[in-house]
Scaffold this motif. Sequence first.
Motif, PDB file in Angstrom:
ATOM      1  N   SER A   1      -3.373  17.364  -2.623  1.00  0.00           N
ATOM      2  CA  SER A   1      -3.560  16.342  -1.597  1.00  0.00           C
ATOM      3  C   SER A   1      -2.230  15.858  -1.064  1.00  0.00           C
ATOM      4  O   SER A   1      -1.272  15.694  -1.816  1.00  0.00           O
ATOM      5  N   GLU A   2      -2.221  15.599   0.225  1.00  0.00           N
ATOM      6  CA  GLU A   2      -1.083  14.977   0.890  1.00  0.00           C
ATOM      7  C   GLU A   2      -1.394  13.539   1.271  1.00  0.00           C
ATOM      8  O   GLU A   2      -0.556  12.880   1.889  1.00  0.00           O
ATOM      9  N   ALA A   3      -2.563  13.040   0.890  1.00  0.00           N
ATOM     10  CA  ALA A   3      -2.984  11.721   1.385  1.00  0.00           C
ATOM     11  C   ALA A   3      -3.868  11.017   0.371  1.00  0.00           C
ATOM     12  O   ALA A   3      -5.078  10.871   0.562  1.00  0.00           O
ATOM     13  N   GLU A   4      -3.254  10.570  -0.729  1.00  0.00           N
ATOM     14  CA  GLU A   4      -3.926   9.703  -1.690  1.00  0.00           C
ATOM     15  C   GLU A   4      -3.368   8.290  -1.505  1.00  0.00           C
ATOM     16  O   GLU A   4      -2.184   8.123  -1.176  1.00  0.00           O
TER      17      GLU A   4
ATOM     18  N   ARG B   1       0.842  -1.197   0.000  1.00  0.00           N
ATOM     19  CA  ARG B   1       0.000   0.000   0.000  1.00  0.00           C
ATOM     20  C   ARG B   1       0.874   1.243   0.000  1.00  0.00           C
ATOM     21  O   ARG B   1       1.860   1.310   0.744  1.00  0.00           O
ATOM     22  N   LEU B   2       0.499   2.214  -0.809  1.00  0.00           N
ATOM     23  CA  LEU B   2       1.302   3.412  -0.996  1.00  0.00           C
ATOM     24  C   LEU B   2       0.466   4.655  -0.714  1.00  0.00           C
ATOM     25  O   LEU B   2      -0.719   4.709  -1.045  1.00  0.00           O
ATOM     26  N   ARG B   3       1.112   5.654  -0.116  1.00  0.00           N
ATOM     27  CA  ARG B   3       0.497   6.981   0.024  1.00  0.00           C
ATOM     28  C   ARG B   3       1.249   7.943  -0.889  1.00  0.00           C
ATOM     29  O   ARG B   3       2.483   7.973  -0.872  1.00  0.00           O
ATOM     30  N   TYR B   4       0.503   8.701  -1.676  1.00  0.00           N
ATOM     31  CA  TYR B   4       1.144   9.633  -2.601  1.00  0.00           C
ATOM     32  C   TYR B   4       0.479  11.002  -2.527  1.00  0.00           C
ATOM     33  O   TYR B   4      -0.612  11.156  -1.965  1.00  0.00           O
ATOM     34  N   THR B   5       1.145  11.994  -3.100  1.00  0.00           N
ATOM     35  CA  THR B   5       0.668  13.376  -3.036  1.00  0.00           C
ATOM     36  C   THR B   5       0.340  13.900  -4.430  1.00  0.00           C
ATOM     37  O   THR B   5       0.776  13.358  -5.449  1.00  0.00           O
ATOM     38  N   LYS B   6      -0.437  14.972  -4.453  1.00  0.00           N
ATOM     39  CA  LYS B   6      -0.648  15.789  -5.657  1.00  0.00           C
ATOM     40  C   LYS B   6      -0.381  17.224  -5.239  1.00  0.00           C
ATOM     41  O   LYS B   6      -1.190  17.833  -4.536  1.00  0.00           O
TER      42      LYS B   6
ATOM     43  N   ALA C   1       7.952  15.321 -10.203  1.00  0.00           N
ATOM     44  CA  ALA C   1       7.880  16.052  -8.931  1.00  0.00           C
ATOM     45  C   ALA C   1       6.469  16.618  -8.764  1.00  0.00           C
ATOM     46  O   ALA C   1       5.908  17.217  -9.678  1.00  0.00           O
ATOM     47  N   GLY C   2       5.917  16.427  -7.593  1.00  0.00           N
ATOM     48  CA  GLY C   2       4.543  16.827  -7.323  1.00  0.00           C
ATOM     49  C   GLY C   2       3.640  15.623  -7.157  1.00  0.00           C
ATOM     50  O   GLY C   2       2.671  15.668  -6.398  1.00  0.00           O
ATOM     51  N   LEU C   3       3.957  14.556  -7.873  1.00  0.00           N
ATOM     52  CA  LEU C   3       3.328  13.251  -7.639  1.00  0.00           C
ATOM     53  C   LEU C   3       4.367  12.428  -6.894  1.00  0.00           C
ATOM     54  O   LEU C   3       5.217  11.781  -7.495  1.00  0.00           O
ATOM     55  N   ASP C   4       4.323  12.497  -5.577  1.00  0.00           N
ATOM     56  CA  ASP C   4       5.386  11.951  -4.737  1.00  0.00           C
ATOM     57  C   ASP C   4       4.865  10.774  -3.904  1.00  0.00           C
ATOM     58  O   ASP C   4       3.821  10.873  -3.260  1.00  0.00           O
ATOM     59  N   ILE C   5       5.616   9.676  -3.913  1.00  0.00           N
ATOM     60  CA  ILE C   5       5.294   8.541  -3.049  1.00  0.00           C
ATOM     61  C   ILE C   5       5.957   8.802  -1.703  1.00  0.00           C
ATOM     62  O   ILE C   5       7.185   8.785  -1.581  1.00  0.00           O
ATOM     63  N   VAL C   6       5.168   9.068  -0.680  1.00  0.00           N
ATOM     64  CA  VAL C   6       5.718   9.520   0.597  1.00  0.00           C
ATOM     65  C   VAL C   6       5.677   8.464   1.694  1.00  0.00           C
ATOM     66  O   VAL C   6       6.309   8.629   2.734  1.00  0.00           O
ATOM     67  N   ASP C   7       4.943   7.375   1.470  1.00  0.00           N
ATOM     68  CA  ASP C   7       4.882   6.338   2.498  1.00  0.00           C
ATOM     69  C   ASP C   7       4.479   5.027   1.831  1.00  0.00           C
ATOM     70  O   ASP C   7       3.805   5.019   0.793  1.00  0.00           O
TER      71      ASP C   7
ATOM     72  N   TRP D   1      12.691   0.097  -0.649  1.00  0.00           N
ATOM     73  CA  TRP D   1      13.274   0.148  -1.996  1.00  0.00           C
ATOM     74  C   TRP D   1      12.199   0.454  -3.026  1.00  0.00           C
ATOM     75  O   TRP D   1      12.392   1.281  -3.927  1.00  0.00           O
ATOM     76  N   LEU D   2      11.062  -0.194  -2.898  1.00  0.00           N
ATOM     77  CA  LEU D   2       9.968  -0.008  -3.838  1.00  0.00           C
ATOM     78  C   LEU D   2       9.471   1.438  -3.805  1.00  0.00           C
ATOM     79  O   LEU D   2       9.259   2.061  -4.854  1.00  0.00           O
ATOM     80  N   ARG D   3       9.271   1.985  -2.614  1.00  0.00           N
ATOM     81  CA  ARG D   3       8.807   3.372  -2.491  1.00  0.00           C
ATOM     82  C   ARG D   3       9.785   4.332  -3.148  1.00  0.00           C
ATOM     83  O   ARG D   3       9.397   5.250  -3.886  1.00  0.00           O
ATOM     84  N   GLU D   4      11.076   4.130  -2.893  1.00  0.00           N
ATOM     85  CA  GLU D   4      12.094   5.027  -3.442  1.00  0.00           C
ATOM     86  C   GLU D   4      12.150   4.957  -4.969  1.00  0.00           C
ATOM     87  O   GLU D   4      12.217   5.977  -5.654  1.00  0.00           O
ATOM     88  N   ARG D   5      12.113   3.751  -5.525  1.00  0.00           N
ATOM     89  CA  ARG D   5      12.189   3.586  -6.974  1.00  0.00           C
ATOM     90  C   ARG D   5      10.969   4.203  -7.667  1.00  0.00           C
ATOM     91  O   ARG D   5      11.104   4.867  -8.699  1.00  0.00           O
ATOM     92  N   LEU D   6       9.795   4.007  -7.104  1.00  0.00           N
ATOM     93  CA  LEU D   6       8.598   4.580  -7.715  1.00  0.00           C
ATOM     94  C   LEU D   6       8.585   6.097  -7.599  1.00  0.00           C
ATOM     95  O   LEU D   6       8.185   6.801  -8.533  1.00  0.00           O
ATOM     96  N   ASP D   7       9.015   6.615  -6.465  1.00  0.00           N
ATOM     97  CA  ASP D   7       9.060   8.059  -6.287  1.00  0.00           C
ATOM     98  C   ASP D   7       9.998   8.702  -7.310  1.00  0.00           C
ATOM     99  O   ASP D   7       9.691   9.755  -7.884  1.00  0.00           O
TER     100      ASP D   7
END
Length: 267
Positions: free
Chosen positions: A61-64, A5-10, A89-95, A78-84
């Motif tokens: 959004s900070e919580a998608e 499960r991933l949390r991302y931003t806009k 920039a602006g569509l960021d995988i933060v968690d 590793w997965l979060r970092e590679r996808l981010d």
Amino acid sequence: MQRVRLRYTKRGRLRFTSHRDFQRAFERALRRAEVPMAYSAGFTPHPKVSYANAAPTGTASEAEYLEIALAAPREVAWLRERLDESLPAGLDIVDAVEAKTSGFAERLEASAWELRLEGVDPAEAERAAKVFLTTSSVEVSRETKKGIRTFDARAAVTALEAADAFASPSPSGGSDALASVPCAILRLVVRHLTPAVRPDDVLSGLRSVADLAPPVPAGVTRLAQGPLDERTGTVTDPFAPDRDAATAALPTAAGQQAAAAPEITGQ
């Protein structure tokens, strides 16, 4: 099959990205990051990605949230970092967290929002918020796929308050730069009901019952979404049950390894 499960931003200009645009961008990121995705069966297989309660287009959004299924396990950090790195920039995988529990979508009970009201005096915004909260029902109408629908915006709002306000520089610049434009900040918590009550519905309600009419469109940001703590009225972390389950599994895994280790005896 591993589920993550991933949390991302806009953020910034990418708040205008539609949900479909984000889906395309995310699928490209999956390919760039060489994520070993699991695919659906059938004539047109597609990567197994589940999206949860996307924010409206034009809303920051900070919580998608979304969930992906992997055909081969990968380390979550590793997965979060590679996808981010593979997204703009602006569509960021933060968690990110490995899915250890079920019913994730049902945990998204409410959202916390921030409304930035340029040109509105903070005292006026505070007055309007009080009027809204003391009104038992605030009916608003919105165009939907099935036509105009009228519903109660007040029923979904569990909290609404004016936050610390500030003044923005005057857009005219020059000698007027010392002047400032008032800017009010409203923060609210909205339950996820059917039909969904959006921040613009609350703004329509504020206009209706308190005559609050910002001169320019409000800047809207989703700050959080997740379980609603009825005692405090706050929105909590929807990943918490998965983290707790992963932590609880560690002693069990360690005990199994110890039991499986060969016993060494002296000669």
